[in-house]
Design a protein around this motif. Structure first.
Motif, PDB file in Angstrom:
ATOM      1  N   ILE A  12       0.837  -1.207   0.000  1.00 53.20           N
ATOM      2  CA  ILE A  12       0.000   0.000   0.000  1.00 53.20           C
ATOM      3  C   ILE A  12       0.866   1.249   0.000  1.00 53.20           C
ATOM      4  N   VAL A  13       1.853   1.300   0.890  1.00 54.11           N
ATOM      5  CA  VAL A  13       2.672   2.510   0.999  1.00 54.11           C
ATOM      6  C   VAL A  13       3.633   2.657  -0.172  1.00 54.11           C
ATOM      7  N   SER A  14       3.944   1.567  -0.868  1.00 52.33           N
ATOM      8  CA  SER A  14       4.855   1.674  -2.012  1.00 52.33           C
ATOM      9  C   SER A  14       4.125   2.120  -3.267  1.00 52.33           C
ATOM     10  N   GLY A  15       2.821   2.360  -3.135  1.00 52.62           N
ATOM     11  CA  GLY A  15       2.077   2.930  -4.256  1.00 52.62           C
ATOM     12  C   GLY A  15       1.318   1.915  -5.060  1.00 52.62           C
ATOM     13  N   ASP A  16       0.696   0.964  -4.402  1.00 53.58           N
ATOM     14  CA  ASP A  16      -0.107  -0.029  -5.113  1.00 53.58           C
ATOM     15  C   ASP A  16      -1.107   0.676  -6.039  1.00 53.58           C
ATOM     16  N   VAL A  17      -1.046   0.326  -7.306  1.00 55.21           N
ATOM     17  CA  VAL A  17      -1.842   1.034  -8.317  1.00 55.21           C
ATOM     18  C   VAL A  17      -3.331   0.923  -8.038  1.00 55.21           C
ATOM     19  N   ARG A  18      -3.780  -0.284  -7.727  1.00 56.80           N
ATOM     20  CA  ARG A  18      -5.214  -0.496  -7.532  1.00 56.80           C
ATOM     21  C   ARG A  18      -5.701   0.200  -6.267  1.00 56.80           C
ATOM     22  N   PHE A  19      -4.896   0.090  -5.177  1.00 54.05           N
ATOM     23  CA  PHE A  19      -5.286   0.728  -3.927  1.00 54.05           C
ATOM     24  C   PHE A  19      -5.322   2.242  -4.086  1.00 54.05           C
ATOM     25  N   ILE A  46      -1.674  10.304   4.535  1.00 55.06           N
ATOM     26  CA  ILE A  46      -0.424   9.759   3.993  1.00 55.06           C
ATOM     27  C   ILE A  46      -0.428   9.839   2.478  1.00 55.06           C
ATOM     28  N   ASN A  47       0.693  10.305   1.915  1.00 57.25           N
ATOM     29  CA  ASN A  47       0.837  10.354   0.456  1.00 57.25           C
ATOM     30  C   ASN A  47       1.465   9.045  -0.007  1.00 57.25           C
ATOM     31  N   PHE A  48       0.631   8.108  -0.438  1.00 56.90           N
ATOM     32  CA  PHE A  48       1.127   6.791  -0.808  1.00 56.90           C
ATOM     33  C   PHE A  48       2.043   6.869  -2.013  1.00 56.90           C
ATOM     34  N   GLY A  49       3.156   6.154  -1.919  1.00 60.15           N
ATOM     35  CA  GLY A  49       4.062   6.068  -3.050  1.00 60.15           C
ATOM     36  C   GLY A  49       5.122   7.165  -3.060  1.00 60.15           C
ATOM     37  N   ASN A  50       5.199   8.011  -1.987  1.00 59.04           N
ATOM     38  CA  ASN A  50       6.223   9.056  -2.001  1.00 59.04           C
ATOM     39  C   ASN A  50       7.536   8.500  -1.446  1.00 59.04           C
ATOM     40  N   ILE A 108       8.701   5.556   6.645  1.00 60.29           N
ATOM     41  CA  ILE A 108       7.909   6.285   7.642  1.00 60.29           C
ATOM     42  C   ILE A 108       6.428   5.957   7.488  1.00 60.29           C
ATOM     43  N   ASN A 109       5.941   5.993   6.243  1.00 60.34           N
ATOM     44  CA  ASN A 109       4.533   5.679   5.987  1.00 60.34           C
ATOM     45  C   ASN A 109       4.192   4.261   6.413  1.00 60.34           C
ATOM     46  N   PHE A 110       5.119   3.331   6.138  1.00 61.61           N
ATOM     47  CA  PHE A 110       4.880   1.940   6.506  1.00 61.61           C
ATOM     48  C   PHE A 110       4.714   1.804   8.016  1.00 61.61           C
ATOM     49  N   PHE A 111       5.610   2.422   8.785  1.00 58.60           N
ATOM     50  CA  PHE A 111       5.531   2.291  10.246  1.00 58.60           C
ATOM     51  C   PHE A 111       4.323   3.034  10.820  1.00 58.60           C
TER      52      PHE A 111
END
Length: 764
Positions: free
Chosen positions: A233-240, A259-263, A268-271
């Motif tokens: 999710i935090v790495s920028g899952d396209v579908r999510f 949270i800005n996913f994929g930045n 940090i976003n993951f934790f």
């Protein structure tokens, strides 16, 4: 004895299933996204060590399809069997059959009887609605999710029974955790499984103490689903991202940031999300522990289930808040699947054959609504209220709506999320009615025979519908690579006249090949620079894992061997410049003899050409008759159908792919035009020799290619040979003024449709 009989019946249906679909599997090639996905994996992983390969597979930042299970499936198949599409499909089909068997054991663990379990398993195997989930390798990502949902739920229920009976459960417990760990690398839709397990704990525990005990036992399972899914999710899952973007845009417009996913702040976003997930798990435990009543109150249960329901519905509606949930929309997916099961041939024929991916219309009626309500009432009364553990099926249905809600028509592959649930419900109601009928009527053996006939009568049309849908959708799904398939089949036909293909091992040289182009898909950024797709297609059409195909330049043609073929003016030519198509050889010779006035020789050659047909007609029809185009194109003439097909691709694909789409369209139009020309000349020659009936017959066939007579007349009148030959010009003018051009017959005739079905199934 009953078990052996059921096993025998299952094996018979499985054999029929494989026999009916074997030709479609054998003749398959890579379609759609596979055209860039397979070459990228094939090239990116060359020379990788095991460690580097493992990182490549697990890294969620690689490719658009960042799902490890799809990468593993692809790489394993490539390593074991090579780039043969049939191997990918057979492996996916193995998982499909496994899901069918797993459904049998799930039904048993849910407390359903052996008859319901067996019928559900058999029905899942033969079901029409979800066929594309195993017939298209890229849809394996959906199929594997269902495989893990079924296996995970079976192991969980088995473990739970051991826990409840205070027996040793650790073996099955660790198996369940292993399934959870493996499944966590699937699509985010795998979260259906922990949601069902949570529902079972809350609804089926005996008391508060039992609920807390089970909740504590299964905490490791819930923690497993917090890691890799959140990382994706935090790495920028396209579908999510596309799923929640409308929600975030609304929040951002009101000054609420998230949270800005994929930045770049991935860690940090993951934790942050991991901490939120862990906090939620412990807060829920705290909530359950401090309930004053010994058992979670009915109000609390209702509140929890309502909250989950509304959360999912909010997510579903996030694309457009105007599409609020109404009861009708909620039941549409189930009714669509019910309709496609009861009337599969109608559903297969209602799929737009010019649109890829096999989108199945729901096909609603008052009958289907009433039948759904009847089935829902029976199942709730007889199976959910009496066996509370079946409430997990409600959770399954709600979460499946993420893929099915407000989709009409729905892509066949998405129905796989609902199909197991549908089979359980349908077969449970079927068995309930069977039990009621057998108590009212005698003799029981006769009723058994009738019920078996009814169920078999429902399954066989579903299998036939799969074959028909694949047959009708073949051209649409292979449109973008049509020229490669045409080249490979034409070369194969030419080589088979010189060599035995089983022992063939020489290098095939090609030139003037138009490369596949895609828009920025991984390292496949501009074009297929290694010509992998043309190599893969040749290996698939020759059915050879190891086949040397070299793509060169026209200037090198004279240096190469006799197995050198070029592609010019949309046709394949050998080294000597002769066309590889037998239709073209006879058509060109026949047309030349006609120009020279050698009518007898021209008639013989054009008759042979008309029976051989251009490659496009043979690709679409196979061994079918020209009249069968009516059923394949949905009553359109072929010219109109190709226009619709081209328009769809131009609307769906980016501008960089448009030149190739136009190029394929022009190629198909040329073949259609040449066949219309051939039939017109043949009709003229038959008329000239006094065979008026045969002349009418051949001319009337043109209507399947172009049904607008003004368009046809304009096309024929523009041919150079017609302009220069007085007899041909005069014949065209006669045609304009007579009934020689016969309009289509009434193809609503049931017997004509049954004949088409029979020919598709048995290739007669």
């Amino acid at each position: 004895m009953t078990k052996i009989l059921r096993l025998g019946i299952y094996c018979v249906f499985l054999l029929l299933f494989l026999i009916i679909l074997r030709n479609e599997i054998k003749g398959s090639v890579f379609e759609q996204d596979l055209l860039w996905f397979i070459p990228v994996l094939f090239r990116d992983t060359e020379g990788f060590s095991l460690v580097k390969l493992a990182w490549y597979v697990l890294n969620p930042l690689h490719l658009w399809f960042e799902i490890p299970d799809v990468k593993i499936y692809t790489l394993v198949t490539l390593f074991l069997f090579g780039p043969l599409a049939k191997s990918f499909i057979y492996l996916a089909m193995l998982f499909h059959i496994s899901c069918s068997i797993l459904l049998y054991f799930l039904a048993k663990n849910l407390g359903l009887n052996s008859r319901v379990s067996f019928l559900s398993s058999l029905m899942y195997l033969m079901l029409f609605a979800h066929f594309h989930a195993y017939m298209w390798p890229m849809a394996f990502q959906h199929l594997i999710v269902v495989f893990f949902i079924l296996s995970g739920l079976i192991f969980y229920l088995k473990t739970n029974n051991l826990i409840s009976s205070q027996q040793k459960y650790h073996g099955f417990f660790f198996l369940t955790l292993l399934v959870a760990l493996l499944s966590s690398f699937c699509r985010l839709s795998i979260l259906i499984l922990p949601a069902m397990i949570m529902t079972h704990i809350l609804v089926c525990s005996k008391d508060r103490k039992d609920m807390l005990r089970k909740y504590d036992i299964w905490l490791p399972l819930f923690f497993i689903y917090l890691f890799y899914p959140l990382l994706r999710i935090v790495s920028g899952d396209v579908r999510f991202g596309s799923f929640l973007r409308p929600v975030f845009s609304i929040l951002n417009s009101k000054g609420i940031t998230f949270i800005n996913f994929g930045n770049n702040n991935l860690i940090i976003n993951f934790f942050i999300l991991l901490s939120i997930g862990i906090l939620f798990i412990f807060l829920l435990r705290l909530f359950l522990r401090h309930q004053k009543r010994p058992m979670l109150s009915d109000r609390a249960k209702l509140l929890f289930l309502t909250t989950v329901f509304l959360a999912v519905m909010l997510a579903i509606a996030s694309g457009n808040f105007g599409k609020i949930l109404i009861p009708y929309n909620f039941i549409v997916p189930f009714m669509g699947m019910l309709n496609s099961f009861l009337f599969p041939l109608q559903s297969a024929m209602s799929i737009d054959s010019f649109r890829p991916y096999h989108f199945i219309p729901a096909g609603f009626s008052v009958f289907s609504i009433l039948l759904f309500l009847f089935m829902a009432f029976i199942f709730a009364k007889a199976y959910i209220l009496k066996q509370r553990q079946n409430a997990v099926l409600v959770t399954w249905y709600i979460f499946s709506l993420i893929y099915l809600y407000l989709w009409n028509p729905t892509a066949s592959r998405y129905f796989v999320y609902l199909s197991a649930l549908f089979c359980l419900i349908f077969c449970s109601v079927f068995d309930y009615l069977y039990a009621k009928i057998t108590t009212l009527f005698r003799p029981k053996a006769f009723i058994n025979f009738i019920m078996i006939l009814i169920f078999a009568g429902l399954l066989m049309p579903n299998l036939a519908a799969i074959k028909i849908a694949l047959y009708r959708g073949k051209t649409a799904n292979n449109f973008y690579i049509y020229d490669y398939i045409k080249i490979a089949d034409t070369v194969r036909e030419d080589i088979s006249s010189k060599y035995k293909l089983n022992n063939f091992a020489q290098t095939i040289n090609l030139y003037n090949i138009n490369p596949i182009v895609f828009t920025n898909q991984g390292s496949f950024s501009a074009a297929d620079r290694y010509n992998d797709n043309i190599n893969f297609v040749f290996k698939q059409r020759f059915n050879k894992r190891f086949l040397d195909v070299v793509v060169g330049q026209p200037a090198d043609a004279h240096k190469l061997n006799n197995l050198t073929y070029g592609f010019k003016d949309y046709e394949v030519f050998n080294r000597e410049g002769e066309p590889g198509s037998r239709f073209l050889i006879d058509f060109y010779s026949g047309r030349e003899n006609l120009r020279l006035g050698k009518y007898e020789e021209a008639e013989k050659l054009l008759t042979r050409a008309a029976s051989q047909r251009p490659y496009l007609l043979n690709f679409i029809l196979g061994n079918l008759q020209l009249d069968d185009l009516f059923w394949i194109t949905g009553a359109r003439d072929l010219n109109d159908w190709v226009r619709e097909l081209s328009l769809y691709y131009r609307n769906e694909y980016n501008l960089v792919e448009h030149p190739r789409i136009i190029y394929i369209t022009q190629m198909m139009n040329k073949e259609i035009g040449e066949y219309m020309e051939c039939l017109f000349y043949l009709s003229f020659l038959k008329n000239l020799s006094g065979n008026i009936d045969e002349s009418k017959y051949w001319f009337s066939k043109i209507r399947f290619l172009e049904n607008d007579f003004s368009e046809l007349s304009s096309f024929l009148g523009g041919l150079s040979l017609v302009k220069s030959d007085e007899k041909l010009f005069y014949f065209l003018n006669i045609v304009r003024d007579t009934a020689l051009y016969v309009r289509p017959e009434n193809y609503a005739d049931r017997f004509k449709f049954e004949g088409f079905i029979f020919r598709v199934l048995f290739k007669l």
